[in-house]
Design a protein around this motif. Structure first.
Motif, PDB file in Angstrom:
ATOM      1  N   VAL A  42       0.876  -1.183   0.000  1.00 52.65           N
ATOM      2  CA  VAL A  42       0.000   0.000   0.000  1.00 52.65           C
ATOM      3  C   VAL A  42       0.904   1.221   0.000  1.00 52.65           C
ATOM      4  O   VAL A  42       1.455   1.619   1.026  1.00 52.65           O
ATOM      5  N   THR A  43       1.089   1.812  -1.180  1.00 57.09           N
ATOM      6  CA  THR A  43       2.018   2.927  -1.339  1.00 57.09           C
ATOM      7  C   THR A  43       1.309   4.245  -1.604  1.00 57.09           C
ATOM      8  O   THR A  43       1.952   5.277  -1.765  1.00 57.09           O
ATOM      9  N   LYS A  44      -0.016   4.218  -1.664  1.00 54.18           N
ATOM     10  CA  LYS A  44      -0.789   5.430  -1.892  1.00 54.18           C
ATOM     11  C   LYS A  44      -2.085   5.331  -1.107  1.00 54.18           C
ATOM     12  O   LYS A  44      -2.710   4.274  -1.055  1.00 54.18           O
ATOM     13  N   LEU A  45      -2.481   6.448  -0.497  1.00 49.63           N
ATOM     14  CA  LEU A  45      -3.686   6.450   0.329  1.00 49.63           C
ATOM     15  C   LEU A  45      -4.918   6.532  -0.563  1.00 49.63           C
ATOM     16  O   LEU A  45      -5.103   7.485  -1.308  1.00 49.63           O
ATOM     17  N   SER A  46      -5.744   5.509  -0.507  1.00 53.70           N
ATOM     18  CA  SER A  46      -7.006   5.493  -1.255  1.00 53.70           C
ATOM     19  C   SER A  46      -7.983   6.474  -0.628  1.00 53.70           C
ATOM     20  O   SER A  46      -8.137   6.524   0.594  1.00 53.70           O
ATOM     21  N   TRP A  47      -8.672   7.269  -1.471  1.00 51.50           N
ATOM     22  CA  TRP A  47      -9.629   8.237  -0.914  1.00 51.50           C
ATOM     23  C   TRP A  47     -10.762   7.525  -0.185  1.00 51.50           C
ATOM     24  O   TRP A  47     -11.262   8.027   0.838  1.00 51.50           O
ATOM     25  N   GLU A  69       3.109  15.808  -9.473  1.00 54.52           N
ATOM     26  CA  GLU A  69       2.474  16.131  -8.201  1.00 54.52           C
ATOM     27  C   GLU A  69       1.011  15.695  -8.206  1.00 54.52           C
ATOM     28  O   GLU A  69       0.535  15.062  -7.256  1.00 54.52           O
ATOM     29  N   ALA A  70       0.298  16.021  -9.295  1.00 54.18           N
ATOM     30  CA  ALA A  70      -1.113  15.626  -9.400  1.00 54.18           C
ATOM     31  C   ALA A  70      -1.249  14.108  -9.359  1.00 54.18           C
ATOM     32  O   ALA A  70      -2.196  13.570  -8.762  1.00 54.18           O
ATOM     33  N   GLU A  71      -0.304  13.405  -9.965  1.00 55.57           N
ATOM     34  CA  GLU A  71      -0.345  11.947 -10.006  1.00 55.57           C
ATOM     35  C   GLU A  71      -0.239  11.342  -8.611  1.00 55.57           C
ATOM     36  O   GLU A  71      -0.839  10.303  -8.324  1.00 55.57           O
ATOM     37  N   ILE A  72       0.502  12.002  -7.738  1.00 57.84           N
ATOM     38  CA  ILE A  72       0.642  11.541  -6.356  1.00 57.84           C
ATOM     39  C   ILE A  72      -0.566  11.945  -5.515  1.00 57.84           C
ATOM     40  O   ILE A  72      -1.106  11.156  -4.729  1.00 57.84           O
ATOM     41  N   LEU A  73      -1.017  13.186  -5.682  1.00 59.14           N
ATOM     42  CA  LEU A  73      -2.066  13.715  -4.812  1.00 59.14           C
ATOM     43  C   LEU A  73      -3.454  13.185  -5.142  1.00 59.14           C
ATOM     44  O   LEU A  73      -4.296  13.046  -4.262  1.00 59.14           O
ATOM     45  N   ILE A  74      -3.700  12.897  -6.434  1.00 54.57           N
ATOM     46  CA  ILE A  74      -5.030  12.459  -6.856  1.00 54.57           C
ATOM     47  C   ILE A  74      -5.079  10.938  -6.904  1.00 54.57           C
ATOM     48  O   ILE A  74      -4.263  10.301  -7.565  1.00 54.57           O
ATOM     49  N   ASP A  75      -6.025  10.367  -6.212  1.00 54.94           N
ATOM     50  CA  ASP A  75      -6.253   8.925  -6.253  1.00 54.94           C
ATOM     51  C   ASP A  75      -7.230   8.577  -7.375  1.00 54.94           C
ATOM     52  O   ASP A  75      -7.029   7.621  -8.109  1.00 54.94           O
ATOM     53  N   GLU A  76      -8.294   9.376  -7.487  1.00 51.14           N
ATOM     54  CA  GLU A  76      -9.313   9.085  -8.493  1.00 51.14           C
ATOM     55  C   GLU A  76     -10.018  10.370  -8.922  1.00 51.14           C
ATOM     56  O   GLU A  76     -10.354  11.208  -8.088  1.00 51.14           O
ATOM     57  N   ILE A  77     -10.197  10.514 -10.230  1.00 48.42           N
ATOM     58  CA  ILE A  77     -11.022  11.579 -10.783  1.00 48.42           C
ATOM     59  C   ILE A  77     -12.361  10.963 -11.159  1.00 48.42           C
ATOM     60  O   ILE A  77     -12.410  10.000 -11.919  1.00 48.42           O
ATOM     61  N   VAL A  78     -13.435  11.496 -10.599  1.00 52.79           N
ATOM     62  CA  VAL A  78     -14.776  10.986 -10.875  1.00 52.79           C
ATOM     63  C   VAL A  78     -15.545  12.050 -11.658  1.00 52.79           C
ATOM     64  O   VAL A  78     -15.721  13.175 -11.180  1.00 52.79           O
TER      65      VAL A  78
END
Length: 324
Positions: free
Chosen positions: A42-47, A149-158
């Motif tokens: 788990v390397t990125k926090l899921s929203w 930066e956006a790639e790291i900060l954003i988990d999902e665009i809905v």
């Protein structure tokens, strides 16, 4: 260290929050007698995980252990393993009710029920997703650092559909950190989508940094007549607007130089609008804002950088000299 011009600090801040989440989940596991284990994959926090985790904490604070356990299990099951890139999906009627409720409840709470959100059809979402990706590719060409930066900060665009008269155009929040909502419509261009990604990624950057700093010292219940808005806002909201407008102005100025034809014209026009609104917002913060040292640093750099690229600095000076 500055955060207007993106730098690697966002990675450190993102990983720090992820590790805090894992540590807290491990503690909650001991409370619930659960076998949860911190996973290196788990390397990125899921929203979704973060949203359900926040609901778990609120439930426990309300002495509702049953709901707390339910939300803990949801957080655990929605953890994201593997890739760090962001996903694109739609706000469909057949999405899980629990996930729809997360979004609807947050919008209702943040906007006091004044803003709605609409579902989108798969057909519309597919067409608009192509334009969104085209806009993101333009951003990537204009600034690889901003894209990363956006790639790291954003988990999902809905992508969302229209709701009532006042509906979500784009949105993000701390409680659903990593989620970006964007209203999708056939009238929108790649530049529109690029602007919304920059807009919400800027909010996410400040949300992430706000775990270390408040930015403003004005009381939260003290409201101000914000530039270009009908509703009064707390100073923190106006400060967010300053940072967002600065990011948009810089991005649109850059996109205007690399995009072609009408897309270039659209980017430059959006940039000019952002610059004018930025200076009006900066004047209000200068007059009414009480900033922390970090907040002052961000304010000063935003003013300096936008002054370099914009012919509209006179708006700021005139408002401070002649009144609002």
């Amino acid at each position: 260290m500055s955060i207007l011009i993106t730098n690697e600090e966002y990675r450190q801040d993102s990983y720090a929050l992820l590790n805090q989440y894992k540590e807290s989940m491990s503690y909650l596991a001991s409370v619930f007698n659960d076998n949860y284990q911190k996973s290196e994959s788990v390397t990125k926090l899921s929203w979704k995980s973060f949203a359900f985790y926040n609901k778990c904490i609120k439930s426990l604070q309300a002495n509702d252990a049953d709901s707390g356990l339910y939300f803990f299990q949801e957080a655990k099951q929605n953890e994201r393993h593997g890739s760090e890139g962001f996903r694109v999906s739609g706000f469909y009627e057949n999405n899980r009710k629990e996930e729809i409720d997360l979004v609807v409840d947050e919008i209702r709470e943040e906007a006091s029920g004044k803003i709605s959100i609409g579902f989108i059809s798969a057909k519309v979402a597919e067409v608009e997703k192509a334009k969104l990706i085209a806009g993101i590719e333009l951003l990537k060409a204009q600034s690889i650092d901003l894209y990363k930066e956006a790639e790291i900060l954003i988990d999902e665009i809905v992508l969302t559909g229209p709701g009532d008269e006042y509906h979500v155009r784009s949105a993000s929040s701390f409680n659903l950190l990593g989620l970006v909502l964007i209203w999708a419509d056939e009238v929108h261009s790649p530049i529109y989508y690029a602007q919304q990604v920059v807009h919400e990624a800027a909010h996410l950057r400040l949300f992430l940094k706000s775990t270390d700093d408040r930015f403003v010292l004005n009381p939260e219940n003290e409201l101000y007549a914000a530039p270009f808005r009908l509703d009064a806002r707390p100073m923190l909201g106006i400060f967010h607007a300053l940072f967002v407008l600065a990011r948009i102005a810089l991005a649109m100025s850059g996109l205007g130089k690399i995009a072609l034809g009408k897309l270039a014209e659209e980017a430059l026009e959006k940039g000019r609008v952002a610059e004018k609104r930025f200076f009006a917002t900066a004047a209000q913060i200068k007059r009414d804002g009480v900033l922390t040292p970090m907040g002052q640093q961000i304010f000063d750099e935003c003013l300096q950088e936008i002054t370099k690229i914009s012919p509209f600095r006179n708006i700021y000076d005139d408002m401070l000299e002649n009144g609002f």
